[in-house]
Design an enzyme around this catalytic site. Structure first.
Site, mmCIF file in Angstrom:
data_model
loop_
_atom_site.group_PDB
_atom_site.id
_atom_site.type_symbol
_atom_site.label_atom_id
_atom_site.label_comp_id
_atom_site.label_asym_id
_atom_site.label_seq_id
_atom_site.Cartn_x
_atom_site.Cartn_y
_atom_site.Cartn_z
ATOM 1 C CG ASP A 124 33.663 47.122 44.410
ATOM 2 O OD1 ASP A 124 34.664 46.600 44.361
ATOM 3 O OD2 ASP A 124 33.584 48.540 44.430
ATOM 4 C CD GLU B 177 37.831 44.538 43.191
ATOM 5 O OE1 GLU B 177 37.239 44.976 41.928
ATOM 6 O OE2 GLU B 177 38.203 45.205 44.014
ATOM 7 C CG ASP C 238 31.466 52.332 45.467
ATOM 8 O OD1 ASP C 238 32.605 51.519 45.921
ATOM 9 O OD2 ASP C 238 31.151 53.310 45.863
#
EC number: 3.1.21.10
Length: 159
Positions: free
Chosen positions: A8, A67, A139
């Site tokens: 992420d 992502e 996160d």
């Protein structure tokens, strides 16, 4: 038993999550965050690259998942996010890892069942799916969710 690394990305905090799968059972291997100090963007990018490289060396993943960048109202933030993604992807490419990208909505839909889920819902489902004693920070949870998404979608498409 393939190992999946989820990332992420962020210019201040980059979450990572590492899972494996054995007989349709998800196995938690590790997670955490690469935190960068306010020493300017080039230094932050260097730390992200070094951190991701170290994680790859430690866990030896078979798949690297990250992502996708999303459109932000703040162009500066979007550019910094894109650069953080870029150095993480280069770290994976330098290790000849296949790179897979997933949209945030797709990750939320896969893990929570709702593409508009909030971070708490993602944390809860990650904890549940990986049978963790407590919820990882947001996160790391997002990174684990990306890895879980890959596990589900890649297995689905591979057959």
């Amino acid at each position: 038993m393939p190992i999946i690394l989820g990332i992420d990305p962020g210019s201040r905090i980059t979450g990572y999550g590492v899972i494996s799968e054995k007989k349709n059972q998800l196995i938690y291997l590790g997670s955490g965050c690469i935190r960068t100090l306010d020493n300017g963007l080039p230094h932050k990018l260097k730390l992200i690259y070094a951190g991701v490289t170290e994680i790859i060396s430690q866990f030896r993943p078979d798949f690297f998942c990250i992502e996708q960048v999303f459109m932000s109202k703040n162009a500066d933030s979007a550019l910094k996010l894109g650069q953080a993604r870029g150095v993480a992807i280069v770290a994976a490419a330098n290790q000849n890892l296949p790179v897979f990208e997933y949209a945030a909505r797709q990750v939320k839909q896969t893990v929570v069942g709702n593409g508009a889920a909030d971070k708490k819902q993602v944390q809860h489902m990650v904890r549940y799916l990986l049978k963790l004693p407590s919820a990882p920070n947001t996160d790391a949870a997002d990174a684990l969710a990306i890895a879980i998404t890959h596990s589900h979608l890649y297995a689905f498409h591979a057959h």
